[in-house]
Write a protein that holds these residues in place. Structure first.
Motif, PDB file in Angstrom:
ATOM      1  N   THR A 131      17.461  13.710  14.615  1.00  0.00           N
ATOM      2  CA  THR A 131      18.683  14.513  14.685  1.00  0.00           C
ATOM      3  C   THR A 131      19.750  13.875  15.568  1.00  0.00           C
ATOM      4  OG1 THR A 131      17.647  15.795  16.476  1.00  0.00           O
ATOM      5  CG2 THR A 131      17.525  16.700  14.238  1.00  0.00           C
ATOM      6  N   VAL A 132      19.350  12.953  16.451  1.00  0.00           N
ATOM      7  CA  VAL A 132      20.352  12.213  17.232  1.00  0.00           C
ATOM      8  C   VAL A 132      21.323  11.521  16.288  1.00  0.00           C
ATOM      9  CG1 VAL A 132      20.679  10.235  18.764  1.00  0.00           C
ATOM     10  CG2 VAL A 132      18.872  11.901  19.258  1.00  0.00           C
ATOM     11  N   VAL A 133      20.794  11.011  15.153  1.00  0.00           N
ATOM     12  CA  VAL A 133      21.603  10.303  14.156  1.00  0.00           C
ATOM     13  C   VAL A 133      22.098  11.264  13.079  1.00  0.00           C
ATOM     14  CG1 VAL A 133      21.592   8.482  12.413  1.00  0.00           C
ATOM     15  CG2 VAL A 133      20.400   8.146  14.590  1.00  0.00           C
ATOM     16  N   THR A 134      21.178  12.020  12.491  1.00  0.00           N
ATOM     17  CA  THR A 134      21.555  12.872  11.354  1.00  0.00           C
ATOM     18  C   THR A 134      22.524  13.969  11.761  1.00  0.00           C
ATOM     19  OG1 THR A 134      19.624  14.307  11.695  1.00  0.00           O
ATOM     20  CG2 THR A 134      19.361  12.422  10.210  1.00  0.00           C
ATOM     21  N   GLY A 135      22.443  14.426  12.999  1.00  0.00           N
ATOM     22  CA  GLY A 135      23.359  15.452  13.472  1.00  0.00           C
ATOM     23  C   GLY A 135      24.561  14.897  14.187  1.00  0.00           C
ATOM     24  N   GLY A 136      24.596  13.575  14.358  1.00  0.00           N
ATOM     25  CA  GLY A 136      25.705  12.927  15.060  1.00  0.00           C
ATOM     26  C   GLY A 136      26.746  12.403  14.097  1.00  0.00           C
ATOM     27  N   SER A 137      27.506  11.429  14.549  1.00  0.00           N
ATOM     28  CA  SER A 137      28.588  10.886  13.726  1.00  0.00           C
ATOM     29  C   SER A 137      28.782   9.407  13.998  1.00  0.00           C
ATOM     30  CB  SER A 137      29.901  11.632  13.997  1.00  0.00           C
ATOM     31  OG  SER A 137      30.245  11.552  15.376  1.00  0.00           O
ATOM     32  N   ASN A 138      29.425   8.739  13.035  1.00  0.00           N
ATOM     33  CA  ASN A 138      29.784   7.320  13.129  1.00  0.00           C
ATOM     34  C   ASN A 138      28.575   6.399  13.233  1.00  0.00           C
ATOM     35  OD1 ASN A 138      32.742   7.623  13.122  1.00  0.00           O
ATOM     36  ND2 ASN A 138      32.411   8.647  15.091  1.00  0.00           N
ATOM     37  N   TRP A 139      27.461   6.846  12.661  1.00  0.00           N
ATOM     38  CA  TRP A 139      26.273   6.002  12.583  1.00  0.00           C
ATOM     39  C   TRP A 139      26.323   5.194  11.295  1.00  0.00           C
ATOM     40  CZ3 TRP A 139      22.993   5.420  16.588  1.00  0.00           C
ATOM     41  CH2 TRP A 139      23.050   6.371  17.606  1.00  0.00           C
ATOM     42  N   PRO A 140      25.436   4.199  11.144  1.00  0.00           N
ATOM     43  CA  PRO A 140      25.425   3.412   9.911  1.00  0.00           C
ATOM     44  C   PRO A 140      25.166   4.283   8.688  1.00  0.00           C
ATOM     45  CG  PRO A 140      24.116   2.336  11.624  1.00  0.00           C
ATOM     46  CD  PRO A 140      24.459   3.697  12.139  1.00  0.00           C
ATOM     47  N   PRO A 141      25.588   3.816   7.507  1.00  0.00           N
ATOM     48  CA  PRO A 141      25.387   4.585   6.265  1.00  0.00           C
ATOM     49  C   PRO A 141      23.964   4.409   5.736  1.00  0.00           C
ATOM     50  CG  PRO A 141      26.518   2.546   5.767  1.00  0.00           C
ATOM     51  CD  PRO A 141      26.379   2.589   7.269  1.00  0.00           C
ATOM     52  N   TYR A 142      23.003   4.908   6.500  1.00  0.00           N
ATOM     53  CA  TYR A 142      21.598   4.738   6.150  1.00  0.00           C
ATOM     54  C   TYR A 142      21.255   5.538   4.888  1.00  0.00           C
ATOM     55  CZ  TYR A 142      21.368   9.347   8.259  1.00  0.00           C
ATOM     56  OH  TYR A 142      21.590  10.669   8.539  1.00  0.00           O
ATOM     57  N   GLY A 143      20.213   5.067   4.199  1.00  0.00           N
ATOM     58  CA  GLY A 143      19.661   5.827   3.091  1.00  0.00           C
ATOM     59  C   GLY A 143      18.220   6.175   3.407  1.00  0.00           C
ATOM     60  N   GLY A 144      17.691   7.234   2.835  1.00  0.00           N
ATOM     61  CA  GLY A 144      16.329   7.637   3.130  1.00  0.00           C
ATOM     62  C   GLY A 144      16.233   8.390   4.437  1.00  0.00           C
ATOM     63  N   GLY A 145      15.015   8.655   4.873  1.00  0.00           N
ATOM     64  CA  GLY A 145      14.800   9.426   6.096  1.00  0.00           C
ATOM     65  C   GLY A 145      15.038   8.624   7.362  1.00  0.00           C
ATOM     66  N   VAL A 146      15.306   9.343   8.445  1.00  0.00           N
ATOM     67  CA  VAL A 146      15.528   8.716   9.752  1.00  0.00           C
ATOM     68  C   VAL A 146      14.676   9.434  10.786  1.00  0.00           C
ATOM     69  CG1 VAL A 146      17.182   8.238  11.588  1.00  0.00           C
ATOM     70  CG2 VAL A 146      17.875   8.013   9.209  1.00  0.00           C
ATOM     71  N   GLY A 147      13.979   8.664  11.594  1.00  0.00           N
ATOM     72  CA  GLY A 147      13.209   9.218  12.698  1.00  0.00           C
ATOM     73  C   GLY A 147      13.700   8.646  14.009  1.00  0.00           C
ATOM     74  N   ALA A 148      12.794   8.009  14.723  1.00  0.00           N
ATOM     75  CA  ALA A 148      13.153   7.381  15.994  1.00  0.00           C
ATOM     76  C   ALA A 148      14.017   6.149  15.739  1.00  0.00           C
ATOM     77  CB  ALA A 148      11.895   7.006  16.760  1.00  0.00           C
ATOM     78  N   GLY A 149      14.579   5.631  16.823  1.00  0.00           N
ATOM     79  CA  GLY A 149      15.384   4.424  16.709  1.00  0.00           C
ATOM     80  C   GLY A 149      15.881   3.958  18.056  1.00  0.00           C
ATOM     81  N   PHE A 150      16.674   2.886  18.036  1.00  0.00           N
ATOM     82  CA  PHE A 150      17.237   2.377  19.283  1.00  0.00           C
ATOM     83  C   PHE A 150      18.508   1.591  18.998  1.00  0.00           C
ATOM     84  CE2 PHE A 150      13.762  -0.329  17.846  1.00  0.00           C
ATOM     85  CZ  PHE A 150      14.306  -1.592  17.817  1.00  0.00           C
ATOM     86  N   MET A 151      19.343   1.446  20.031  1.00  0.00           N
ATOM     87  CA  MET A 151      20.608   0.712  19.931  1.00  0.00           C
ATOM     88  C   MET A 151      20.794  -0.176  21.158  1.00  0.00           C
ATOM     89  SD  MET A 151      24.585   2.020  20.123  1.00  0.00           S
ATOM     90  CE  MET A 151      24.774   2.772  18.521  1.00  0.00           C
ATOM     91  N   ASP A 152      21.221  -1.418  20.917  1.00  0.00           N
ATOM     92  CA  ASP A 152      21.638  -2.329  21.984  1.00  0.00           C
ATOM     93  C   ASP A 152      23.154  -2.417  21.983  1.00  0.00           C
ATOM     94  OD1 ASP A 152      18.995  -2.885  22.492  1.00  0.00           O
ATOM     95  OD2 ASP A 152      18.963  -4.673  21.234  1.00  0.00           O
TER      96      ASP A 152
END
Length: 336
Positions: A131-152
């Protein structure tokens, strides 16, 4: 802003300064001992009197032997200094604290987040909830499900920020996206990894995408479709190369099994090259070739005892014949 340091950078004031002067000059030629600064860089300067009194400054620019400084740093007060007082680069607590802050640090995200706000230099952001990504904004245009992740996050220069996001999903290859920006405007996200599931294609243009077992996909304005560099087209290319002259063919002397005036068929799956040489027995002797029932090439006409030759290329499955007029064949080579 980056703090620069230099070993054994020490000199003395070339002239006295007041408690508020912001330019100081060191002894001629000693400026080269101090760090070279680019825009936004600094280095610490400690001014030291003979009686031990000191003041910490921050140099923001250096031109030869002249330093531009911020006075009275890190809790010290501005003082007057005499010519000959020491000017040194020292590792101060403030410098150490800033250097430590420049090292990568970790931030754990739990709430929906706007990716445009994650711009602190040398930060390593992680999250467990998609939900950090799916409920947020300006993230990459991912396809499929999203779970954990990280950013540098890296600051390339004073106004260029680099972000790299890795999105995870159970049983799938990580999806990696990159972009550049200045904190206000951003380039489009570009995919920097391959995929192992066609259903995980990006939902907007993110550059060409390679999918394992499928090939390259390209954005057509509304979705990702298989490009001309797909596995099927590459297979056709390989097949075409396999059918061309050259691969796995060799030069062979077939003279013992060939004779003038006899038709032969290229029974291979590739074109073959035929080279025939003869010696004329009288003036006017020559060779001519027939491919598929059509006379297609004739050698030059030679005097008695001349060497005449011709070379032809024969497609797969086609009949060919060499006729010798007033000449004897003495070499028959085929590249097959």
């Amino acid at each position: 802003m980056t703090v620069q340091l230099a070993n054994n950078a020490t000199s003395r004031l070339a002239s006295s300064i007041s408690s508020t002067d912001t330019t100081i000059s060191v002894q001629p030629g000693d400026g080269a001992k101090y760090p070279t600064l680019t825009a936004g860089d600094t280095f610490p300067v400690t001014l030291l009197k003979s009686d031990g009194q000191l003041e910490i400054c921050r140099c923001t620019a250096r031109s030869g032997d002249v330093l531009t400084v911020l006075r009275a740093q890190e809790g010290t007060t501005g003082k007057s200094f005499a010519a000959g007082d020491r000017v040194e680069v020292r590792l101060t607590k403030g410098t150490w604290d800033q250097k430590f802050s420049e090292a990568m640090s970790h931030v754990f995200l739990t709430a929906p987040t706007n990716a445009n706000t994650l711009i602190a230099d040398n930060k390593f952001y992680t999250w467990m909830a998609g939900t950090v990504v799916t409920g947020g904004s300006n993230w990459p245009p991912y396809g499929g499900g999203v779970g954990a992740g990280f950013m540098d996050v890296r600051w390339i220069s004073g106004d260029i920020i680099y972000q790299r996001v890795t999105l995870l999903a159970n049983g799938k290859k990580p999806r990696v996206f990159d972009r550049f920006g200045n904190g206000t405007t951003w380039d489009a996200w570009k995919m920097a990894s391959s995929l192992d599931d066609v259903d995980f294609r990006p939902t907007a243009s993110a550059g060409d995408v390679f999918i394992d077992g499928e090939g390259f996909y390209r954005w057509n304005g509304s979705t990702y479709v298989k490009s001309d560099l797909s596995y099927s087209s590459l297979a056709a290319l390989v097949s075409g190369v396999a059918a061309a002259m050259g691969p796995n063919q060799t030069t062979q002397d077939v003279g013992a099994g060939r004779a003038a005036g006899v038709s032969y068929v290229n029974s291979t799956a590739r074109p073959i090259m035929v080279l025939v040489q003869a010696t004329t027995t009288q003036t006017g002797g020559n060779l001519y070739a027939t491919i598929g029932g059509v006379i297609c090439q004739r050698s030059y006409i030679g005097a008695t005892g001349s060497k005449v030759a011709l070379q032809i290329t024969v497609p797969p499955g086609v009949a060919y014949r060499i006729d010798a007029i007033s000449s004897n064949i003495d070499m028959w080579i085929e590249y097959r």
